[in-house]
Motif scaffolding. Structure first.
Motif, short mmCIF file in Angstrom:
data_model
loop_
_atom_site.label_atom_id
_atom_site.label_comp_id
_atom_site.label_asym_id
_atom_site.label_seq_id
_atom_site.Cartn_x
_atom_site.Cartn_y
_atom_site.Cartn_z
N PHE A 1 0.83 -1.21 0.00
CA PHE A 1 0.00 0.00 0.00
C PHE A 1 0.87 1.26 0.00
N ASN A 2 2.05 1.19 0.62
CA ASN A 2 2.92 2.35 0.62
C ASN A 2 3.59 2.54 -0.72
N GLY A 3 3.83 1.41 -1.42
CA GLY A 3 4.58 1.53 -2.67
C GLY A 3 3.71 1.70 -3.90
N VAL A 4 2.40 1.47 -3.76
CA VAL A 4 1.57 1.41 -4.96
C VAL A 4 1.45 2.76 -5.64
N GLY A 5 1.59 3.83 -4.87
CA GLY A 5 1.45 5.15 -5.45
C GLY A 5 2.55 5.46 -6.46
N ALA A 6 3.72 4.85 -6.26
CA ALA A 6 4.85 5.17 -7.12
C ALA A 6 4.88 4.31 -8.38
N SER B 1 -7.69 -4.04 -0.34
CA SER B 1 -6.71 -3.44 -1.24
C SER B 1 -7.18 -2.09 -1.73
N ASN B 2 -7.92 -1.38 -0.90
CA ASN B 2 -8.44 -0.09 -1.36
C ASN B 2 -7.36 0.87 -1.84
N GLU C 1 -12.92 3.97 9.65
CA GLU C 1 -12.16 5.07 9.06
C GLU C 1 -10.66 4.79 8.98
N PRO C 2 -10.03 4.17 9.98
CA PRO C 2 -8.58 3.91 9.88
C PRO C 2 -8.22 3.07 8.66
N VAL C 3 -9.16 2.26 8.20
CA VAL C 3 -8.84 1.40 7.07
C VAL C 3 -9.01 2.13 5.76
N PHE C 4 -10.14 2.83 5.64
CA PHE C 4 -10.46 3.43 4.35
C PHE C 4 -10.09 4.91 4.26
N GLY C 5 -9.73 5.49 5.38
CA GLY C 5 -9.20 6.84 5.36
C GLY C 5 -10.25 7.93 5.39
N THR C 6 -11.47 7.63 5.03
CA THR C 6 -12.48 8.68 5.01
C THR C 6 -13.84 8.10 5.35
#
Lengths: 639, 99, 271
Positions: free
Chosen positions: A215-220, A280-281, A500-505
């Motif tokens: 999840f941390n690397g998917v943005g790149a 995997s959101n 919220e901790p999982v999906f962020g919003t």
């Protein structure tokens, strides 16, 4: 969650460091039940229920422990699983609000169904083995939702597939059940292969399948890779959750005993796909095209399930297609992203209650009607099995979304969110969801009315349908209570905030000003569906199948040609290929080999005729040879 | 007239013996034909000795005679024992070793 | 050379072998004896009776022996006559007598084409070998053996010198060969008796056993019209006994002429 924010999981401490017990208890119980054999026959079902009950109690304890924590997500590294060079996989557990929710669903609903199965399987000589499989299933499912990496999830995923295969084929002496188990297993393999390839992509691009790393690397990552990963995960989810185009196995899986249908194919296993996408959101958030495809798959499947559900006469098949359709709603929700993830999970929970209740009710009806499943042969049963009637009725009202039952709180927001997507997509998906709600109301009303009201249309061998025993009634009542209350409790209990901790919003995109209007419209559609079904079926229905007048009815009865499609597109070329390979092998390769052998053998059997056994023939040959040698020598020497 | 004539005669005798082996069925006659072939060879050896002015050819002929004598003894014994069991001296009757 | 073979005829015969070209005497001897040898060889192959074949072969070998003597090989020639025509061919005759049941071959060739092919191949080989030798050697001259024979003082000492020096090993090996052949022949010719010799008691029991006739076999001609060996005996029940005549003899039915009374009493046999 913004991409800049790092996903980090705290190490588990205190009570939560024993969270692995959730998986271990049912697994140990399954091992005991399956390995001990007949010795455990007398108390096997009790152990099966007790282990899952213990897991439920533990799950509750962990749940409240987690509520008290600040960071809301803990991970627990158990041991090193694989280590080859830089390649390293740990056997680890992630316990966060999403996992906790699933744990409660699996163990809670699962426990009720276990208890129900004690009564339902009473006559079955293999009940102990059945509970072994049930526990195995539960532990695999818990591993699936508790794993801290995609690989852990996959191991549970495969365990669930195995257990479902064993349970669908429970009546292994029936060819239909054996085939259904095989079909489920094979179609699941298609999805599993996609899941595997998705993991290969993660390994290749990010070096790990840990949720945190991925999840941390998917943005790149480049968008193509992300999209491929998303689509492959979607394919895996479709396989497990019975979504288009891998939906065909789910209705056939109803060949298993009804508790299996309730546990695996309504409440828990088929939700694994939803869990996977929700988990995997970050990957899906990174590719809007992927999300749109998820939404499209969900919308299409929900309509498909509804349409086929209207055409079926088998009570369990109708419920199975209803499951397909409801999971379509969940896919639609998790595809929408943002706060709708929580809506999808909310609907999943609510669905877990009311669908399990409906299935148990159907099982109860079958129990009283000598295992018949044909809707056309029921009718007027409310008088004979009032508890079943009441519980199924509450589940029915819940699924069609009558306020204030749970379906209303879980489904209407999804329809709302679909419209809120905006643009043509919003209209298309929103209208599909709305139409699905109407169709759901129609076929569920049909099911309910044909089963419990109208005239008796029983077959002659049934005289006194009876209510099920208490051990079956109690879970049904509890699930009915859940169907009624779960939705409202969850919504007003701050469920979206909890996740919220999982999906962020928690922000659900919706037309806030039109909220009331939307509720009105969807309620109206639902009531129209109910009214049509009531008018059509309150007097019962014909006892034999009616000729299909319109192509859509024909198609619906043929499961919208899903099986035909699979057979022509996948099975037929495979068969032809196999036949060609067999032909090539038989005539070509074997032909060369046997042909060579035949040539050698044939010429040998002719040549051996030269061995007459007469010395004089041999002498003649020798002298002839000498003549040739002398002639050749002279030709060379003397010219 | 040269010693070549002896050699031609030797060749002719050899071939007559060979034909005898091929066309006769009585094992003893076949054996006699073989002896004729050996004698033809001896004639050639003796003639070579004369042509070359060396006694080695005669020595060779002598050895051939010795070997032929040994061969005849064993061969006739074999024919006798076959005859004892099969009551036949025809080489065509001993044809079990075949396809 | 005369001291080697004292007989004057031998000296004359040896004199035929001149060192260079063949003399007239040798020519005559060659053509006469050569034609006899070849003719007898062909006759040996062609004769139906094996005994005749053996005798033809004796003649051929005898001629060859004379050829050896003519060609300055008196020892080898005498050995040929004594060993071959004398010993080996007599052994052949001896075995022929033992195996004499089918002394003559039938004329029917059992292998199809064997005879034609054999003769053709033989003729072809003869043509090739004879033609080849004639063409290769042409009319070469012989060196003659005078010098070689004279070196050790004669043909026999010369042969002996070679045999016990250069060829001594081969000579010793031939002795081993002869011993082996003798032992082999003994083994092959030996008949092993199976089991113990029957006692008188056993023989008597066999004689009176089921299916045997204890009485002597009826002689041929007993109670028959004729007392010929070809006429089977007539048993008391009127049947003919096949056991009374030799299996080698063809049973013969008598014609009316044979059974007619021969007027022996009146003495008028030829009326």
């Amino acid at each position: 969650m913004t991409l800049a924010e790092q996903v980090q999981y705290q190490s588990a401490t205190g009570a939560l460091s024993s969270v692995w017990l959730l998986i271990a208890i049912p697994l140990a119980s399954a091992a005991v039940l399956l390995l001990l054999g007949r010795k455990a026959d007398r108390w096997g079902h009790i152990l099966g229920c007790a282990s899952i009950g213990a897991s439920f109690v533990l799950g509750l304890w962990y749940f409240f422990t987690l509520r008290g924590l600040g960071h809301k997500a803990v991970s627990l590294d158990l041991f090193n699983f694989i280590q080859v060079g830089r390649f390293k996989v740990d056997w680890g557990i992630l316990y966060d609000p999403l996992s906790a929710t699933f744990v409660l669903l699996i163990t809670g609903v699962g426990f009720l169904i276990h208890v129900y199965a004690v009564g339902y399987m009473k006559e079955d000589p293999g009940r102990r083995r059945f509970f072994g499989y049930f526990n195995l299933f539960a532990s695999a499912m818990l591993l699936l939702v508790l794993g801290n990496s995609f690989l852990m999830t996959f191991i549970g995923w495969e365990g669930v597939g195995l257990a479902s295969y064993l349970l669908i084929s429970w009546y292994q002496d029936r060819p239909a059940a054996a085939t259904a188990g095989k079909k489920a297993f094979l179609m699941n393999r298609v999805g599993d292969a996609a899941f595997l390839v998705a993991m290969f992509l993660m390994f290749a691009n990010l070096g790990s399948t840990d949720f945190a790393t991925v999840f941390n690397g998917v943005g790149a990552l480049p968008h193509g890779v992300t999209l491929a990963m998303a689509l492959l995960l979607l394919a895996g989810a479709c396989g497990k959750s019975g979504q288009f185009p891998l939906q065909a196995w789910l209705p056939d899986a109803m060949e298993g005993p009804t508790p299996v249908s309730a546990l695996i194919h309504a409440a828990t296993m088929v939700t694994a796909g939803v869990y996977l996408i929700a988990r995997s959101n970050p990957i899906f958030d990174a590719t809007s095209l992927g999300q749109t495809i998820v939404v499209a798959v969900g919308a299409f499947t929900l309509l498909l399930g509804c349409v086929i559900g209207c055409a079926k006469d088998d009570i369990k098949r109708v419920l199975a297609y209803s499951t397909v359709s409801q999971i379509g709603y969940m896919f639609l929700a998790v595809g929408l992203g943002g706060g709708a993830y929580a809506l999808g999970i909310l609907h999943l929970l609510a669905h877990g209650f009311f669908k399990a209740g409906l299935f148990l009710g159907a099982g109860s009806v079958m129990h009283g009607m000598k295992d018949q499943t044909d809707l056309r042969r029921f009718g007027g049963l409310w008088r004979y099995m009032p508890v079943t009637w009441a519980t199924v009725g509450l589940g029915y009202l819940a699924i069609i979304g009558i306020p204030p039952l749970s379906g209303f709180f879980s489904k209407d927001p999804i329809i709302d969110a679909a419209f809120a997507r905006g643009g043509w997509q919003g209209w298309v998906f929103g209208l599909a969801a709305l139409l699905g709600a109407g169709l759901t109301a129609f076929y569920m009303t049909r099911l309910f009315v044909l089963t419990f009201h109208g005239k008796k249309r029983w077959t002659d061998d049934i005289e006194h349908p009876h209510e099920s025993p208490g051990v079956m009634k109690l879970p049904m009542i509890l699930l009915a209570v859940g169907s009624v209350a779960a939705g409202g409790l969850l919504v007003y209990g701050g469920f979206t905030t909890w996740l919220e901790p999982v999906f962020g919003t928690t922000e659900v995109p919706g037309h806030e000003p039109n909220r009331a209007m939307m509720i009105g419209i969807s309620l109206a559609v639902v009531l129209v569906g109910v009214a049509i079904a009531w008018l059509l079926f309150r007097r019962g229905t014909a006892l034999v199948e009616q000729p299909a007048r319109s192509p859509i009815v024909r198609a619906a009865r043929e499961n919208l040609y899903g099986d035909v499609f699979n057979e022509t597109v996948f099975e037929l070329p495979g068969k032809l290929l196999t036949r060609a390979a067999v032909f090539f092998d038989g005539k070509g390769i074997d032909g060369i080999v046997t042909g060579l052998a035949a040539i050698v053998g044939g010429s040998s059997s002719r040549l051996r005729r030269l061995q007459t056994g007469f010395v004089r023939s041999y002498a003649l040959t020798i002298l002839g040879g000498a003549l040739v040698v002398v002639a050749a020598l002279m030709a060379v020497k003397l010219g | 007239m040269t010693p070549t004539y002896y050699l031609v005669l030797s060749a002719a005798l050899f071939c007559v013996g060979a034909v005898g082996v091929l066309i006769r069925r009585n094992a003893i006659v076949v054996f006699m034909s073989v002896e004729l072939m050996l004698n033809a060879g001896n004639l050639a050896l003796v003639t070579f000795a004369r042509i070359n002015g060396s006694l080695d050819g005669q020595i060779m002929a002598f050895f051939v005679m010795v070997v032929a004598a040994a061969e005849v003894v064993v061969g006739l014994a074999i024919i006798m024992s076959i005859f004892r069991t099969r009551r036949s001296a025809s080489v065509d009757d001993s044809n079990l070793l075949k396809y | 050379m005369t001291h080697v073979l004292a007989h004057p005829l031998a000296g004359q015969v040896l004199a035929l072998a001149s060192p260079g070209a063949m003399g007239t005497g040798e020519k005559v001897a060659f053509w006469v004896l050569g034609i006899i040898a070849l003719g007898c060889a062909i006759a040996m192959v062609a004769a139906r009776n094996a005994m005749h074949s053996a005798l033809f072969l004796v003649v051929t070998m005898f001629c060859l022996g004379i050829f050896y003597i003519i060609q300055a090989g008196p020892f080898i020639g005498m050995a040929q006559i004594i060993v071959y025509t004398g010993a080996i061919m007599m052994l052949f005759l001896f075995v022929l007598m033992l195996v004499g049941r089918d002394v003559s071959d039938s004329l029917i060739e059992t292998l199809r084409g064997q005879r034609t092919a054999g003769i053709l191949v033989g003729l072809g080989l003869a043509g090739l070998l004879g033609g080849g030798i004639a063409r290769a050697l042409g009319s070469i001259d012989a060196k003659g053996l005078e010098q070689a024979n004279a070196t050790h003082g004669g043909n026999v000492p010369g042969l002996a010198a070679l045999m016990f020096t250069r060829y001594v090993f081969a000579f010793e090996v031939t002795s081993a060969l002869l011993i082996t052949a003798a032992v082999g022949a003994m083994i092959l010719a030996h008949v092993q008796r199976n089991g113990e010799k029957k006692t008188q008691k056993e023989q008597s029991r066999e004689r009176f056993a089921e299916g045997n006739h204890p009485a002597p076999k009826a002689g041929p001609g007993v109670f028959a019209h004729s007392n010929s060996v070809a006429t089977p005996a007539i048993l008391p029940d009127g049947t003919r006994s096949a056991r009374s005549i030799s299996p080698l003899v063809e049973p013969r039915e008598l014609t009316a002429e044979d059974t007619r009374p021969k007027d022996t009493l009146t003495g008028g046999g030829n009326q």
